[in-house]
Each structure stands twice: as structure tokens, then as C-alpha cells.
Design an enzyme around this catalytic site. Structure first.
Site, short mmCIF file in Angstrom:
data_model
loop_
_atom_site.label_atom_id
_atom_site.label_comp_id
_atom_site.label_asym_id
_atom_site.label_seq_id
_atom_site.Cartn_x
_atom_site.Cartn_y
_atom_site.Cartn_z
N HIS B 138 0.79 -1.14 -0.10
CA HIS B 138 0.00 -0.12 0.11
C HIS B 138 0.99 1.29 -0.02
CE1 HIS B 138 -2.78 3.00 2.03
NE2 HIS B 138 -3.78 2.10 1.65
N ASP B 215 3.38 -4.23 7.98
CA ASP B 215 2.15 -3.42 7.84
C ASP B 215 0.80 -4.30 8.25
OD1 ASP B 215 0.47 -1.70 5.18
OD2 ASP B 215 0.06 -1.81 7.40
N GLN B 218 -4.60 -4.70 7.50
CA GLN B 218 -5.81 -5.72 6.72
C GLN B 218 -5.48 -6.95 7.59
OE1 GLN B 218 -7.87 -4.92 4.90
NE2 GLN B 218 -6.99 -2.70 4.18
N LYS B 241 -10.10 -0.33 10.89
CA LYS B 241 -10.17 -1.59 10.08
C LYS B 241 -10.76 -2.78 10.85
CE LYS B 241 -7.52 0.12 6.32
NZ LYS B 241 -8.12 0.68 5.32
N CYS B 379 -4.92 2.50 -3.39
CA CYS B 379 -3.52 2.91 -3.05
C CYS B 379 -2.54 1.92 -3.12
CB CYS B 379 -3.76 3.40 -1.37
SG CYS B 379 -4.67 4.66 -0.75
#
Lengths: 147, 421
Positions: B138, B215, B218, B241, B379
Site C-alpha cells: 500500500h 504493516d 488488513q 479497520k 492506494c
């Protein structure tokens, strides 16, 4: 409540599948690229101007049905128009797609079919991208963006 | 077997005892209508909806407990501080971090990554050094490193992926060399749904003394994350999220790394003492929490994590796995539809393109049927370029989605193909 049929009318779908003047133009003396970073619509508009009139206009690129149909119908509408007439048409077109002015619909001819875009605000930039690109080309700028 | 019975049978296989309707009842927004149709919310990778418990936590804080934290001697300040710090412990337990001082509250995963780039990055990355990321990142796990590399004269290396959207581990490993100062990698791809073998990647990097930032934006809603088992050096995620509010996120960092890092933002709370001659910074985690934070947001994030663990993370993960399998099959059977992101290990996301129909048009037509998906580059422009497409349409799932909603999505796609026929 806007209906999908207001946006995806037969004429628009037809032009998106078979865009007119969808070609490069070697004899172009004006051109500009237009890009909508939000959705990836990307077009180049080619113009050949002589005696202050648009003798030939074509475009290349890719994008959604609305943007492609708009570019196609724009190219049809502007052939042999003067630069002043083209600018006037752009103002009227911009007004109907943003829902500001519905009286001009008649004078826009086939372009009036884009009046439905006003009911789908997130798609307005799709309809106007090629027109903004055209303006950029006429003003001698290389690139237009919807941002 | 009639097709109706087959449908029900399939739905039952998906839920397999998981009471999704009970869960749905906890989320007030799911009852609303859009374009006079029931909302089918399949844009969870963009942001998740919130259970009443999270909404109540915010309301309750402002109605009863609002005060600034950490410095007051009055009762409200004390109770606000307790609630804020209790949320920190909730996050610590959720990630299985060793110490609460390793949990830094930030605005989101993007800020967490920028924090590491600007503090750890600036201190350790110099001219000629290298940072390794992957081709599926991303923008928030690309741009901070580009900015750092430009500032420091370092080089960004990109580990490639195959056409299924899987990281090519051999090629990743070959990028690690004596100049590599950091690996930054996504746990789950927001555009493809690929689940990366993070443990393995971290092992490879650590063999060469290279720290790893993960990261996890998600990942945390869809996988169990144990930062100690993974042995990651930094882990970032966003509250919104994972059923929490926007404006709050977490950076986990190993204590010794955070201790050695210079502060990120200067201001109140991150100091121990200030004079015009010299300022002494505060200890962890406060060193990295300048100014008044989103107190309500942090408390609500704690409530969101409690909500999830209250349902039972294992049950949630199993249900979501079944849902993804059901959705994958449903979409695969649509002629002219191509799934983008077909890794063996996936979570939460179904990205697709349809021949002859631009994602933007897919999105508008589905929207008119009450279905919310996302269309665009997500993104991840370099990733789109890798696949040679300008954009995809993306349906992404959460704990409250159902097999029936997937059926509605499939029917919606058939309908839009009719429009474009």
C-alpha cells in the site's frame, strides 16, 4: 431518485463500446493528456487547428464507459467548430453534468444525454475529463487532471 | 436436490454454527437502506462498521468520563487515564506483546510507519544503504520509505511477486545484503488479499541482522497476530479497520528498539522535564505520544478488541475463511470475470476485473443495487501496474457479512453484465 438508465443510456453505452474518432493523429498541432487519478481514466486528446477552427479531433486512451463515451461524443460535436464555439459548448456541457442548468439541454444536441450524470456526483469528473483535456490542449498546456 | 435447498445447504456450510445474525444485530448501520435497498456493505478493507459497544464507548466517555489524561489530580482525569491505559493493556494482550510500553498509540498504520521511518529510519539509514519492500505494498508502506531514501541517499529495493500475487521468497531473500537496513512488508495485501509468510520472512531477515516492520492494517481483523511468535521488530495497525473508530492506530515496537529511537513529535506528555537549556524526554511509551491523544478513540479501540475477543477470534477466523471460499467460488463462476489475487493463502479480499467493463462502472451499478464495494487502484498504483490494469473492483469481508450477501453481489454482477451486453 436517479435511475441507472439515466446514466447508462443506450447512446452512452454505444459510444463507449464503439468510440468515434478513436485514433492517434499525426497532423495534430495541439494535444494534451488528461488523467483522473481516482479511477485511472487516462486519455490523450489530439486536435488540428486551422483558422481558429477545430479541423480534426481525435483521442486515445482508456477509462470507464462514461469517460469514453463523453470523449467520443465530444469529438463528434466539436469537429469544425471554432475555438470560441468549443469553449461555449464546454461551459454548457459542464453546467448540465453538474446539474446547474437544465435549459441548455436542447442546444447541446446529443450531448444532452449526459444530463443524467448530475444524479451521480461521483461520476461527474468522468464525464468532464476529456473536455478538461481539450481545454488544456487549446491553451497549450500538456496535462490536465481532474484534481 | 433443488437449487433452493442447495443454496441453503451452502449457506449452512458457510456459517457452520457461527451465529452471524446475532453479530449483525450488534451493528446498527447494517439495518439501514441505501437507494431504498438493504445495504450490502462489502468495503471493509476501506473501513469496517462499528458495533454498538464501540459507539457506546465513545458516547460514554464524552458523557461521563471526559477529562485530559495523565496529569490531572481530579477524579475525572484519573478515571480517563485509567480507561486510556486499560486500552493500552488490551492492545498489548491482543498482540501478545511483552510489555505495555511497547504499545504506542498513533493515528493509524500510516502514521505508525511514518514514525518508524522518521525516527528509526533517520537514525540508521545512511547513504548507500538499502530498504526492502514488496511489489504489493500500500502507498503508506512505500512513500515513507521513498521519502527516507531520498533524504538519506539510500536505495529502495522491491521484492517481486508472481501472477497469483504471491511474494517470490527466493528473490526476496536475494535482495537482502550487507547494506540492507530494514524490511517493510505487508502482512495481508489490501488489494489482493494475499497473506504473506511473515514469520518466515522475519527469520530470513533476522539471519542477516535486518529488522522487519510489518504493516498489519488488513491482517488484525482477519488473522490472529502474536508479535512475539512472529518476532517482528515493528507492527502497525489501524483501529478503524478492526471495528474501532477512525483516527487511532497502534505501533508495536520491541522495547530496546523504541528505547534507542529519538522522539517523533515534540510537545507535551513526551517530556519528563523542560527548560530552555535542556529538555529530558519521557520514558516509553509516552516518549512517542506527544500532545493530547484521541482519548475517546483509544478507549473505543479497546472496546472493539474486547468485542472481537468476546465473540471468539477462532470462531471469527473460521467463519471468514468459509465466507471467502464461498465468495471465491461464486465469483469464479461468472463468465468474463477474472480474480486478481489468487494466492494460496488469502484473507478478506476479492479483487476482480470484468472483461469490457471498467471497475468504475462496476462500482456505480452495484451501488445502485445497494452493494458497496471499492473500485480503483486501492492506494497500490505500482501493484496495478504490475498486473497491467488501471484498477480493480474489490469486495472485502468482515465478521458480519453473510453468504446471502455474496449471492446478492453475484446477482448484481450478472445484472451489470446485462447493462453492458
Amino acid at each position: 431518485m436517479p435511475d441507472l438508465r439515466d446514466l447508462y443510456q443506450e447512446l452512452i453505452l454505444e459510444h463507449s463500446k464503439n468510440p468515434r474518432n478513436f485514433r492517434e493523429m499525426e497532423a495534430a498541432n495541439c494535444k494534451a493528456e488528461g488523467y483522473n487519478p481516482l479511477c485511472g481514466d487516462h486519455y490523450t486528446v489530439f486536435i488540428n487547428i486551422a483558422d481558429d477552427a477545430i479541423r480534426d479531433i481525435s483521442f486515445q486512451g482508456s477509462g470507464c464507459a462514461i469517460s469514453k463515451a463523453s470523449a467520443s461524443m465530444m469529438s463528434q460535436a466539436l469537429k469544425n467548430k471554432t475555438v470560441a464555439e468549443a469553449n461555449e459548448l464546454f461551459d454548457k456541457f459542464h453546467q448540465i453534468v453538474t446539474g446547474q442548468e437544465t435549459d441548455n439541454a436542447e442546444s447541446l444536441g446529443k450531448l444532452a444525454v449526459f444530463a443524467g450524470v448530475a444524479g451521480f456526483p461521483t461520476r461527474i469528473k468522468c464525464a468532464t475529463l476529456s473536455w478538461h483535456t481539450l481545454q488544456a490542449a487549446l491553451q497549450g498546456k500538456q496535462v490536465a487532471s481532474t484534481e | 436436490m433443488s437449487s433452493v435447498a442447495a443454496d441453503v445447504r451452502n449457506h449452512e456450510n458457510v456459517s457452520a454454527g457461527f451465529d452471524v445474525h446475532k453479530v449483525r444485530a450488534d451493528f446498527p448501520i447494517l439495518g439501514r437502506r441505501v437507494h431504498d435497498l438493504p445495504l450490502v456493505y462489502l468495503d471493509n478493507a476501506a473501513t469496517s462498521q462499528k458495533p454498538q459497544a464501540v459507539i457506546d464507548a465513545i458516547l460514554h466517555y464524552y458523557a461521563f468520563d471526559n477529562a485530559n489524561i495523565h496529569r490531572g489530580v481530579h477524579l475525572l482525569s484519573e478515571s480517563a487515564t485509567d480507561a486510556y491505559e486499560a486500552a493500552r493493556r488490551t492492545v498489548q494482550r491482543f498482540l501478545n506483546a511483552e510489555d505495555r510500553s511497547e504499545i504506542i498509540f498513533v493515528r493509524g498504520a500510516t502514521e505508525a510507519i511514518n514514525l518508524v521511518a522518521q525516527t528509526y529510519g533517520r537514525a540508521h539509514v545512511g547513504a548507500g544503504d538499502e530498504i526492502v519492500i514488496s511489489a504489493m505494498e500500500h502507498h503508506s508502506n512505500i512513500v515513507p520509505w521513498q521519502m527516507l531514501c531520498e533524504e538519506r541517499g539510500a536505495r529502495l529495493r522491491v521484492a517481486p511477486i508472481n501472477d497469483d500475487g504471491e511474494l517470490l521468497l527466493d528473490q526476496f531473500e536475494s535482495l537482502l545484503n550487507s547494506k540492507t537496513k530494514l524490511v517493510a512488508i505487508t502482512h495481508v495485501s489490501n488489494a489482493l488479499g494475499t497473506v504473506n509468510p511473515i514469520g518466515h520472512i522475519i527469520e530470513m531477515a533476522h539471519r542477516r541482522n535486518v529488522p522487519v516492520l510489518v504493516d498489519g492494517a488488513q491482517a488484525v481483523p482477519h488473522l490472529a497476530v502474536d508479535v512475539r511468535a512472529l518476532d517482528c521488530d515493528f507492527y502497525a495497525f489501524s483501529g478503524h479497520k478492526i471495528y474501532g473508530p477512525t483516527g487511532v492506530g497502534v505501533l508495536y515496537g520491541k522495547r530496546h528498539l523504541l528505547e534507542a529511537m529519538p522522539p517523533y513529535q515534540g510537545g507535551g506528555d513526551m517530556i519528563r522535564s523542560v527548560t530552555f537549556e535542556k529538555t529530558i524526554y519521557n520514558q516509553l511509551p509516552y516518549k512517542f505520544e506527544a500532545g493530547t491523544p484521541h482519548i475517546a478513540g483509544v478507549i473505543a479501540l479497546g472496546a472493539a478488541l474486547d468485542y472481537l475477543t468476546g465473540i471468539g477470534l477462532d470462531a471469527v477466523l473460521t467463519y471468514e475463511r468459509n465466507l471467502l471460499a464461498y465468495g471465491t467460488e461464486a465469483l469464479k463462476s461468472v463468465p468474463g470475470l477474472r480474480l486478481i489475487g489468487t494466492a494460496k493463502e488469502k484473507a478478506g479480499v476479492l479483487s476482480f476485473v470484468i472483461e469490457g467493463i471498467h471497475p468504475h462502472d462496476i462500482g456505480t451499478i452495484l451501488d445502485q443495487q445497494g452493494i458497496a464495494i471499492r473500485t480503483g487502484h486501492h492506494c497500490a498504483q505500482p501493484l496495478m501496474q504490475r498486473f497491467g490494469i488501471p484498477a480493480t473492483a474489490r469486495a472485502s469481508f468482515a465478521v458480519y457479512n453473510t453468504a446471502a450477501e455474496i449471492d446478492t453481489l453475484a446477482a448484481g454482477i450478472h445484472k451489470l453484465k446485462e447493462v453492458f451486453a
